[in-house]
Design an enzyme around this catalytic site. Structure first.
Site, PDB file in Angstrom:
ATOM      1  N   GLU A 103     -15.144 -18.468   1.060  1.00 10.75           N
ATOM      2  CA  GLU A 103     -14.573 -17.206   1.400  1.00 10.75           C
ATOM      3  C   GLU A 103     -13.138 -17.474   1.587  1.00 10.75           C
ATOM      4  OE1 GLU A 103     -15.429 -19.836   4.791  1.00 10.75           O
ATOM      5  OE2 GLU A 103     -17.017 -18.734   3.730  1.00 10.75           O
ATOM      6  N   TYR A 115     -10.119 -19.034  -8.353  1.00  5.52           N
ATOM      7  CA  TYR A 115     -11.799 -19.225  -8.207  1.00  5.52           C
ATOM      8  C   TYR A 115     -12.499 -18.287  -9.391  1.00  5.52           C
ATOM      9  CZ  TYR A 115     -10.446 -20.717  -3.601  1.00  5.52           C
ATOM     10  OH  TYR A 115      -9.929 -21.475  -2.572  1.00  5.52           O
TER      11      TYR A 115
END
Ligand SMILES: CC(C)(COP(=O)(O)OP(=O)(O)OC[C@H]1O[C@@H](n2cnc3c(N)ncnc32)[C@H](O)[C@@H]1OP(=O)(O)O)[C@@H](O)C(=O)NCCC(=O)NCCS
Length: 144
Positions: A103, A115
């Site tokens: 997260e 990411y």
């Protein structure tokens, strides 16, 4: 520049980076507790005795949760974050991890792009997950 596993001896430097980079840094005790666990792996990028970057993952069977990713402020945008994430994915893979979750603060566009470039896709939002300042978390998952 070398990649190796983080050790307890690195914690002085890690805490300094942690306090500089995160509004709510992990504590030394938190790091210590996670470092000595068998189901975690923490990696550090070092140059001439100086820690430039680090990350960690918690692994349960074939799934992993990325715990933290950090690159020293004046060494960001050199590709170290990408190198670190690719190394984490490879080494966790060697331990049987085929799915990784993480997260990230919704406003952290640099991290989200990193990411995405390393194989993660957004798969949810957790409302008001973060404090100081309050912010939603973007949930991301990668399957390898
Ligand atoms: C998020 C973070 C880990 C990224 O690390 P990094 O080493 O800067 O990542 P990279 O260098 O691989 O990529 C970052 C950017 O630099 C760019 N870049 C990489 N090498 C470059 C180079 N040689 N020249 C110019 N730009 C370059 C990348 O294209 C990327 O650009 P983008 O922001 O437009 O996507 C780092 O910014 C950080 O530690 N932030 C604070 C802590 C944090 O937020 N961690 C994540 C919590 S979930």
């Amino acid at each position: 520049m070398t990649l190796r596993e983080m050790t307890v001896e690195d914690l002085d430097q890690v805490m300094e980076l942690e306090r500089d980079l995160f509004p709510v840094p992990w504590t030394r005790e938190g790091y210590f507790t996670f470092l000595i666990r068998q189901d975690t792996m923490f990696l550090a990028v070092e140059e001439k005795g100086e820690i430039l970057a680090y990350c960690g993952v918690l692994m349960v069977l074939d799934e992993g949760d990325v715990l933290n990713v950090a690159v020293k402020r004046d060494r960001q945008r050199e590709g170290i974050g990408r190198f670190l994430m690719e190394s984490l994915i490879r080494l966790a893979g060697e331990q049987g991890v085929t799915t990784l979750h993480l997260e990230v603060r919704k406003s952290n566009e640099t991290a989200i792009r990193l990411y995405e470039r390393t194989g993660f896709a957004r798969d949810g939002i957790r409302r008001n997950y973060y404090t100081d300042p309050a912010e939603d978390a973007v949930l991301m998952t990668a399957k390898f």
